[in-house]
Design an enzyme around this catalytic site. Structure first.
Site, short mmCIF file in Angstrom:
data_model
loop_
_atom_site.label_atom_id
_atom_site.label_comp_id
_atom_site.label_asym_id
_atom_site.label_seq_id
_atom_site.Cartn_x
_atom_site.Cartn_y
_atom_site.Cartn_z
N LYS A 1 7.85 13.22 79.10
CA LYS A 1 7.60 13.09 80.23
C LYS A 1 6.90 10.96 79.85
O LYS A 1 7.02 11.00 78.86
CB LYS A 1 5.71 13.04 79.31
CG LYS A 1 4.67 14.03 80.40
CD LYS A 1 5.35 14.89 81.56
CE LYS A 1 4.48 14.93 82.84
NZ LYS A 1 4.61 16.59 83.49
N ALA B 1 1.17 20.30 94.41
CA ALA B 1 1.48 21.18 94.33
C ALA B 1 0.08 21.73 94.91
O ALA B 1 0.10 23.08 95.10
CB ALA B 1 1.54 21.42 92.66
N1 GLU Z 1 6.27 16.74 86.98
C1 GLU Z 1 6.57 18.14 86.79
C2 GLU Z 1 6.61 18.99 85.83
O1 GLU Z 1 5.19 18.98 84.76
C3 GLU Z 1 7.95 17.77 87.01
C4 GLU Z 1 9.24 17.84 86.29
C5 GLU Z 1 10.03 17.14 87.00
O2 GLU Z 1 10.71 17.87 87.44
O3 GLU Z 1 11.61 16.93 85.64
O4 GLU Z 1 7.19 20.35 85.93
#
Ligand code: GLU
Length: 409
Positions: free
Chosen positions: A102, A218
């Site tokens: 992340k 979302a």
């Molecule tokens: N930010 C999104 C999550 O928390 C998507 C992460 C991604 O597609 O790599 O799942």
């Protein structure tokens, strides 16, 4: 309690069911690498601002690191580590070959101009480029980042490396190799899981009343989808307040209003932000930030189901209380994994140069989510435990197996 501690509590709770040795459990509670940088950005007024930035790579035993980048004033190392760890878990829950990562920048993006935000995105990539790449670590959007931010990040990365590498980032605009269906993937995946759960329970989404917290990508897509299948959305909130209507909101009109006027408080009469938590509904959908469902906030929550579209919306204490009340919580690591699942499809398309049609994406996403739900639900039933503990146990055993095969534990 800090966000990362929530993650370790979930791991500890599931460690036995996952069959983890003490050494394995410890290895799964530690990020591989914590990368930090101070990003300098020239502001429109001629001054320079410095922002703290992070990229945390959690575990790559099952594949390259994968996870979004958020721009948020409260993003810090603890939060980003917890979110990276959750990415590791969710990729294993839905069986896609990625590890966890992340990124975050401590910034209020609402205070930046479009040009300043682009400069920040590019500065982020310059700081971490050596550790990113299609086989190494693949970013994506998260809170307050979007396809346009991904486009600038890709462009900066390709300038540095001198090569076209569309698979280094996902959630891109379609024109740059983004995938069809990525924009609605998180909500679509969550609805697919909800439908599978309701089939087990003999419930129909069209009979439900729903409260949705959060109207970002979302949250708004989930509200739209739920209204589309006939559910009554009786409460919908953003950071300015809660729109309520006991007979069901006109979700499309409310979201269109928000697009034009930026926030719900400018669209209609709103109740306080917290009102969404005590709306009379069958299903609560947290789709905002972490730690919204806590011991001190769930007193008025009357729903029978919680569908966690946000990452980490429920504290471990609240989780126990909800389970005692007989509330079924579909955990984040299953419910919102549709986003990264379609990121995986986008990554495959980026590496092969192939383009998948909308139907292929939808079919494969639904299959991925339904089969993950089936595995988690069966495991929960067999071991008489919650869906969260089952999801963690299944995921951790898969990651530990990959680590053992590699001789890492
Ligand atoms: N930010 C999104 C999550 O928390 C998507 C992460 C991604 O597609 O790599 O799942």
């Amino acid at each position: 309690m800090a966000a990362f501690e929530h993650f370790t509590e979930h791991v500890n709770a599931a460690a036995k069911l996952a069959g983890l040795s003490e050494k394995e459990r410890k290895a799964l509670e530690k990020p591989d690498r914590v990368l930090r940088a101070d990003l300098e950005v020239a502001l429109d007024d001629g001054s320079t601002a410095t922002f703290s930035a992070y990229r945390i790579q959690f575990n790559n035993a099952r594949g390259p690191y994968k996870g979004g980048i958020r721009f948020h004033p409260e993003a810090d190392e603890d939060e980003v580590s917890a979110l990276a760890a959750m990415m590791m878990v969710k990729c294993a829950v839905v069986g896609i070959p990625f590890g966890g990562a992340k990124g975050g920048v401590t910034v209020d993006p609402k205070k930046l101009s479009t040009r300043e935000r682009e400069a920040l995105a590019r500065a982020y990539v310059r700081a971490f480029a050596g550790d990113l790449g299609p086989d190494q670590d693949i970013p994506a959007p998260d809170v307050y980042t979007n396809p346009s931010v991904m486009a600038h990040m890709l462009d900066e990365y390709e300038k540095i490396t001198g090569k076209s590498q569309p698979a280094m980032i996902t959630g891109k605009p379609i024109a740059l190799g983004g995938s069809l269906g990525r924009d609605t993937a998180t909500a679509d995946g969550a609805i697919a899981v909800l439908e599978a759960l309701f089939e087990d329970e003999g419930v129909h989404a069209s009979e439900l009343t729903v409260a949705v917290q959060g109207a970002g990508n979302a949250g708004s897509q989930a509200a739209r989808r739920l209204a589309h299948v006939g559910a009554k959305v009786v409460a919908l909130s953003d950071s300015s307040g809660t729109l309520e209507d006991a007979v069901g909101l006109d979700v499309a009109a409310m979201l269109e209003g928000k697009e034009q006027k930026k926030e719900f408080s400018a669209v209609g009469k709103v109740a306080p932000v917290e009102a969404v938590l005590s709306a009379k509904a069958d299903l609560f959908v947290p789709a905002a930030l972490e730690e919204q469902l806590r011991e001190d906030t769930i007193g008025g929550l009357s729903t029978r189901y919680v569908l966690e579209i946000a990452n980490g919306p429920t504290t471990p204490e609240a989780d126990v209380l909800l389970a005692k009340r007989g509330v079924t919580v579909v955990p984040d690591v299953l419910a919102n994994a549709g986003g990264v699942a379609v990121s995986y499809f986008e990554w495959i398309q980026g590496r092969t140069g192939d383009r998948w049609g909308k139907e292929a994406i939808e079919t494969r996403l639904t299959e991925t989510m339904r089969s993950a739900y089936r595995e988690v639900a069966n495991f929960a039933k067999e071991h008489d435990t919650t869906l969260r503990e089952a999801a963690y146990a299944l995921a951790l055993s898969r990651i530990a197996e990959a680590m053992r095969e590699r001789g890492r534990v």
